[in-house]
Structure formats: C-alpha cells, structure tokens
Design a protein around this motif. Structure first.
Motif, PDB file in Angstrom:
ATOM      1  N   GLY A  23       1.671  -0.526   4.910  1.00  0.00           N
ATOM      2  CA  GLY A  23       0.512   0.188   4.971  1.00  0.00           C
ATOM      3  C   GLY A  23      -0.483  -0.170   6.352  1.00  0.00           C
ATOM      4  N   VAL A  24      -0.146  -1.375   6.957  1.00  0.00           N
ATOM      5  CA  VAL A  24      -0.584  -1.483   8.325  1.00  0.00           C
ATOM      6  C   VAL A  24      -0.523  -0.356   9.230  1.00  0.00           C
ATOM      7  CG1 VAL A  24      -0.556  -3.130  10.466  1.00  0.00           C
ATOM      8  CG2 VAL A  24      -0.590  -3.994   7.923  1.00  0.00           C
ATOM      9  N   GLU A  25       0.634   0.104   9.284  1.00  0.00           N
ATOM     10  CA  GLU A  25       1.070   1.187   9.996  1.00  0.00           C
ATOM     11  C   GLU A  25       0.186   2.379   9.697  1.00  0.00           C
ATOM     12  OE1 GLU A  25       2.323   3.457  13.287  1.00  0.00           O
ATOM     13  OE2 GLU A  25       2.291   1.301  12.925  1.00  0.00           O
ATOM     14  N   VAL A  26       0.211   2.609   8.292  1.00  0.00           N
ATOM     15  CA  VAL A  26      -0.759   3.831   7.984  1.00  0.00           C
ATOM     16  C   VAL A  26      -2.040   3.756   8.396  1.00  0.00           C
ATOM     17  CG1 VAL A  26      -1.496   4.748   5.819  1.00  0.00           C
ATOM     18  CG2 VAL A  26       0.982   4.092   5.815  1.00  0.00           C
ATOM     19  N   ALA A  27      -2.771   2.553   7.914  1.00  0.00           N
ATOM     20  CA  ALA A  27      -3.932   2.238   8.630  1.00  0.00           C
ATOM     21  C   ALA A  27      -4.244   2.614   9.991  1.00  0.00           C
ATOM     22  CB  ALA A  27      -4.394   0.730   8.241  1.00  0.00           C
ATOM     23  N   ARG A  28      -3.084   2.130  10.662  1.00  0.00           N
ATOM     24  CA  ARG A  28      -3.062   2.448  12.490  1.00  0.00           C
ATOM     25  C   ARG A  28      -3.116   3.878  12.753  1.00  0.00           C
ATOM     26  NH1 ARG A  28       0.799  -0.899  13.277  1.00  0.00           N
ATOM     27  NH2 ARG A  28      -0.650  -2.715  13.658  1.00  0.00           N
ATOM     28  N   ARG A  29      -2.404   4.494  11.985  1.00  0.00           N
ATOM     29  CA  ARG A  29      -2.355   6.094  12.170  1.00  0.00           C
ATOM     30  C   ARG A  29      -3.298   6.819  11.789  1.00  0.00           C
ATOM     31  NH1 ARG A  29       4.293   7.788  11.323  1.00  0.00           N
ATOM     32  NH2 ARG A  29       5.005   5.984  12.531  1.00  0.00           N
ATOM     33  N   LEU A  30      -3.968   6.231  10.695  1.00  0.00           N
ATOM     34  CA  LEU A  30      -5.523   6.999   9.998  1.00  0.00           C
ATOM     35  C   LEU A  30      -6.499   6.731  10.993  1.00  0.00           C
ATOM     36  CD1 LEU A  30      -5.036   6.171   6.336  1.00  0.00           C
ATOM     37  CD2 LEU A  30      -4.707   8.207   7.336  1.00  0.00           C
ATOM     38  N   ALA A  31      -6.483   5.507  11.702  1.00  0.00           N
ATOM     39  CA  ALA A  31      -7.565   5.400  12.726  1.00  0.00           C
ATOM     40  C   ALA A  31      -7.496   6.155  13.898  1.00  0.00           C
ATOM     41  CB  ALA A  31      -7.102   3.618  13.109  1.00  0.00           C
ATOM     42  N   THR A  32      -6.306   6.888  14.234  1.00  0.00           N
ATOM     43  CA  THR A  32      -6.208   7.928  15.324  1.00  0.00           C
ATOM     44  C   THR A  32      -6.728   9.204  14.883  1.00  0.00           C
ATOM     45  OG1 THR A  32      -4.074   8.807  15.071  1.00  0.00           O
ATOM     46  CG2 THR A  32      -4.375   6.618  16.184  1.00  0.00           C
ATOM     47  N   SER A  33      -7.064   9.255  13.635  1.00  0.00           N
ATOM     48  CA  SER A  33      -7.581  11.003  13.127  1.00  0.00           C
ATOM     49  C   SER A  33      -8.942  11.119  13.676  1.00  0.00           C
ATOM     50  CB  SER A  33      -7.502  10.579  11.675  1.00  0.00           C
ATOM     51  OG  SER A  33      -6.505  10.328  10.805  1.00  0.00           O
ATOM     52  N   GLU A  34      -9.250  12.286  13.627  1.00  0.00           N
ATOM     53  CA  GLU A  34     -10.636  12.617  14.211  1.00  0.00           C
ATOM     54  C   GLU A  34     -11.428  13.560  13.069  1.00  0.00           C
ATOM     55  OE1 GLU A  34     -13.724  12.353  16.096  1.00  0.00           O
ATOM     56  OE2 GLU A  34     -12.060  11.224  16.720  1.00  0.00           O
ATOM     57  N   PRO A  35     -12.222  12.989  12.417  1.00  0.00           N
ATOM     58  CA  PRO A  35     -12.914  11.787  12.229  1.00  0.00           C
ATOM     59  C   PRO A  35     -11.988  10.693  11.661  1.00  0.00           C
ATOM     60  CG  PRO A  35     -14.259  12.667  10.975  1.00  0.00           C
ATOM     61  CD  PRO A  35     -13.147  13.938  11.335  1.00  0.00           C
ATOM     62  N   PRO A  36     -11.997   9.399  11.874  1.00  0.00           N
ATOM     63  CA  PRO A  36     -11.030   8.494  11.216  1.00  0.00           C
ATOM     64  C   PRO A  36     -11.751   8.201   9.753  1.00  0.00           C
ATOM     65  CG  PRO A  36     -12.053   7.556  12.647  1.00  0.00           C
ATOM     66  CD  PRO A  36     -12.500   8.762  13.150  1.00  0.00           C
ATOM     67  N   PRO A  37     -10.725   8.050   8.647  1.00  0.00           N
ATOM     68  CA  PRO A  37     -11.570   7.819   7.471  1.00  0.00           C
ATOM     69  C   PRO A  37     -11.681   6.143   7.265  1.00  0.00           C
ATOM     70  CG  PRO A  37      -9.156   7.821   7.161  1.00  0.00           C
ATOM     71  CD  PRO A  37      -9.252   8.278   8.672  1.00  0.00           C
ATOM     72  N   ARG A  38     -12.814   5.762   6.656  1.00  0.00           N
ATOM     73  CA  ARG A  38     -12.859   4.246   6.223  1.00  0.00           C
ATOM     74  C   ARG A  38     -11.400   3.676   5.521  1.00  0.00           C
ATOM     75  NH1 ARG A  38     -18.667   5.778   6.464  1.00  0.00           N
ATOM     76  NH2 ARG A  38     -19.530   4.687   8.087  1.00  0.00           N
ATOM     77  N   VAL A  39     -10.930   2.745   5.754  1.00  0.00           N
ATOM     78  CA  VAL A  39      -9.784   2.193   5.092  1.00  0.00           C
ATOM     79  C   VAL A  39     -10.411   1.076   4.151  1.00  0.00           C
ATOM     80  CG1 VAL A  39      -7.516   1.389   5.158  1.00  0.00           C
ATOM     81  CG2 VAL A  39      -8.209   3.554   6.489  1.00  0.00           C
ATOM     82  N   LEU A  40     -10.229   0.909   2.927  1.00  0.00           N
ATOM     83  CA  LEU A  40     -10.297  -0.360   2.221  1.00  0.00           C
ATOM     84  C   LEU A  40      -8.926  -0.709   1.823  1.00  0.00           C
ATOM     85  CD1 LEU A  40     -11.910  -2.412   0.634  1.00  0.00           C
ATOM     86  CD2 LEU A  40     -12.177  -0.763  -1.194  1.00  0.00           C
ATOM     87  N   VAL A  41      -8.346  -1.743   1.941  1.00  0.00           N
ATOM     88  CA  VAL A  41      -6.850  -2.349   1.613  1.00  0.00           C
ATOM     89  C   VAL A  41      -7.276  -3.067   0.366  1.00  0.00           C
ATOM     90  CG1 VAL A  41      -5.105  -3.944   2.167  1.00  0.00           C
ATOM     91  CG2 VAL A  41      -6.105  -2.620   4.023  1.00  0.00           C
ATOM     92  N   LEU A  42      -6.497  -2.749  -0.453  1.00  0.00           N
ATOM     93  CA  LEU A  42      -6.308  -3.042  -2.035  1.00  0.00           C
ATOM     94  C   LEU A  42      -5.138  -3.597  -1.973  1.00  0.00           C
ATOM     95  CD1 LEU A  42      -7.932  -3.460  -4.459  1.00  0.00           C
ATOM     96  CD2 LEU A  42      -7.065  -1.559  -5.315  1.00  0.00           C
ATOM     97  N   SER A  43      -4.976  -4.894  -2.124  1.00  0.00           N
ATOM     98  CA  SER A  43      -3.541  -5.629  -2.174  1.00  0.00           C
ATOM     99  C   SER A  43      -3.573  -6.753  -2.849  1.00  0.00           C
ATOM    100  CB  SER A  43      -3.086  -6.106  -0.416  1.00  0.00           C
ATOM    101  OG  SER A  43      -1.919  -6.680  -0.410  1.00  0.00           O
ATOM    102  N   ALA A  44      -2.027  -6.955  -3.235  1.00  0.00           N
ATOM    103  CA  ALA A  44      -2.002  -8.476  -3.791  1.00  0.00           C
ATOM    104  C   ALA A  44      -1.748  -9.795  -3.108  1.00  0.00           C
ATOM    105  CB  ALA A  44      -0.539  -8.266  -4.893  1.00  0.00           C
ATOM    106  N   SER A  45      -1.708  -9.264  -1.872  1.00  0.00           N
ATOM    107  CA  SER A  45      -1.511 -10.464  -0.858  1.00  0.00           C
ATOM    108  C   SER A  45      -2.800 -10.902  -0.313  1.00  0.00           C
ATOM    109  CB  SER A  45      -0.367  -9.993   0.378  1.00  0.00           C
ATOM    110  OG  SER A  45      -0.508 -10.828   1.292  1.00  0.00           O
ATOM    111  N   GLY A  46      -2.796 -12.240  -0.144  1.00  0.00           N
ATOM    112  CA  GLY A  46      -4.046 -12.650   0.318  1.00  0.00           C
ATOM    113  C   GLY A  46      -3.892 -13.532   1.746  1.00  0.00           C
ATOM    114  N   GLU A  47      -2.470 -13.239   2.173  1.00  0.00           N
ATOM    115  CA  GLU A  47      -1.830 -14.116   3.215  1.00  0.00           C
ATOM    116  C   GLU A  47      -2.704 -13.769   4.562  1.00  0.00           C
ATOM    117  OE1 GLU A  47       0.241 -16.301   3.396  1.00  0.00           O
ATOM    118  OE2 GLU A  47       0.282 -16.364   1.081  1.00  0.00           O
ATOM    119  N   GLN A  48      -3.050 -14.922   5.350  1.00  0.00           N
ATOM    120  CA  GLN A  48      -3.811 -14.591   6.407  1.00  0.00           C
ATOM    121  C   GLN A  48      -3.253 -13.521   7.549  1.00  0.00           C
ATOM    122  OE1 GLN A  48      -5.003 -18.068   8.673  1.00  0.00           O
ATOM    123  NE2 GLN A  48      -5.048 -17.208  10.794  1.00  0.00           N
TER     124      GLN A  48
END
Length: 209
Positions: free
Chosen positions: A57-82
């Motif tokens: 998912g981190v790589e997906v977010a990184r690739r989406l951030a290069t879109s024009e315009p980039p979408p806002r991304v809200l991560v919904l995860s079971a992990s709360g690890e730092q």
C-alpha cells in the motif's frame, strides 16, 4: 476509491461510503490494479489498506502521489506500528486510521480528509509530529516566503495539530476562511498538502510558540 484485499471488508467500506452519500467510483483488491484503475477513474480520495498481495500500500500511495492531480489518500489499516504510519505519510498519505475505528470515526475521517485535513487515529498524530520534529532542519531565514500575520497564525495552529474546525473556533473565523488561508500558504510555500505544511511549520519552530 476503496483498495483492500479482503472482499467483505472492501464491500463493507464501499457500502458505508455510498450510504453516507459518497460516489464510490471503484473498489479493488490489488495494488497494481489500484494504480491502473485510479489513472482511469481519477478518484478525489482513496481509502487504502497497506497489506496488499502484489504491491504494498505504501508503494501504491507513492505512485498515486505522482498523479495529476493526485488524490487524497486515507490509509485504513490494522497496523498501528510506527514504521508503517511514518512510511505511509512519507509516501504521500493524507491521513492514517486504524481499522478498529468506529463507522462514525471512519466517515468523519473521510470527510475531513476530503476537506484537506491531516487525519490520524488518536495517538498517531503525536507520533508523526514527533518524527517531523526529530528530522527538522531549520532553513535559512532568507529562504522563508513572506506570510501575512493571519497566515502565520493559522500555520502556528496547524503545527500544533489542530483541525480546520478547531482553528476556525480558536480564531473566530469561518471554516472556509481557514481553508483559504491554508491554501494561500500552501501556494506561497510551494507545498502540496497539510501534512507537508505541518512539517514546514515544525521546522520553523511554530509549534513551540
């Protein structure tokens, strides 16, 4: 757009969003598929799980951030690890919510993310801001763009982690006025979102004043 590899969870999230009045343009279960579909349907906001079978998912977010315009991304995860939280934010996510959140908390996070807020499960905001403080390097004063007194005031409250609503109440302004000040500041500083703005404000030491 909803991205999650568990069909029942994915369908449930999509249903909650649709019932709340949002248009769900796509619901997919794989990372590469998410990147392809996002390019076609151009979602304004993506609800993204981190654990995907083919592409993290981190790589997906990184690739989406290069879109024009980039979408806002809200991560919904079971992990709360730092590490997961910080990697997601560094990749361009606007917010991070744990799957243990209630339906009401989730829909509130979606609404606030859509409005431009940086949204985190309680406890995670401090973690992110703390990391920004640790990494902060003060830029040279001459490189600092000129902000108005009001913009600086709003920026100081952004650095303290307040939401747009809280800032509006604190300064006795409308929600729209606060959004306009934030957008003007983003433009002046050539930043892309509120997370980057909070980091800039912390680098300037505005969270301590």
């Amino acid at each position: 757009m909803v991205v999650d590899d568990h069909p029942m969870w994915r369908d449930g999230v999509a249903r909650d969003l649709a019932e709340a009045g949002y248009e769900v343009v796509a619901a997919v279960g794989e990372g590469r598929q998410a990147v392809r579909v996002a390019a076609a349907v151009r979602p304004e906001l993506v609800v993204l799980d981190l654990r995907l079978p083919d592409l993290p998912g981190v790589e997906v977010a990184r690739r989406l951030a290069t879109s024009e315009p980039p979408p806002r991304v809200l991560v919904l995860s079971a992990s709360g690890e730092q590490e997961d939280v910080l990697e997601a934010i560094k990749a361009g996510a606007s917010g991070y919510l744990l799957k243990s959140a209630s339906k009401e908390e989730f829909l509130d996070a979606v609404r606030r993310t859509a409005e431009g807020d940086a949204v985190f499960t309680p406890g995670l905001a401090g973690l992110v801001l703390g990391e920004y403080r640790r990494l902060a390097v003060r830029p040279a004063p001459e490189a600092t763009p000129r902000l108005t007194e009001r913009e600086t005031e709003v920026l100081r409250l952004v650095a303290k982690g307040l939401s747009y609503k809280q800032i509006a109440e604190r300064l006795v302004l409308s929600h729209r006025t606060v959004q306009n000040h934030v957008q003007n500041t983003l433009n002046k500083l050539q930043l892309h979102n509120r997370v980057e703005l909070a980091r800039y404000a912390i680098e300037q030491g505005l969270d301590e004043s």
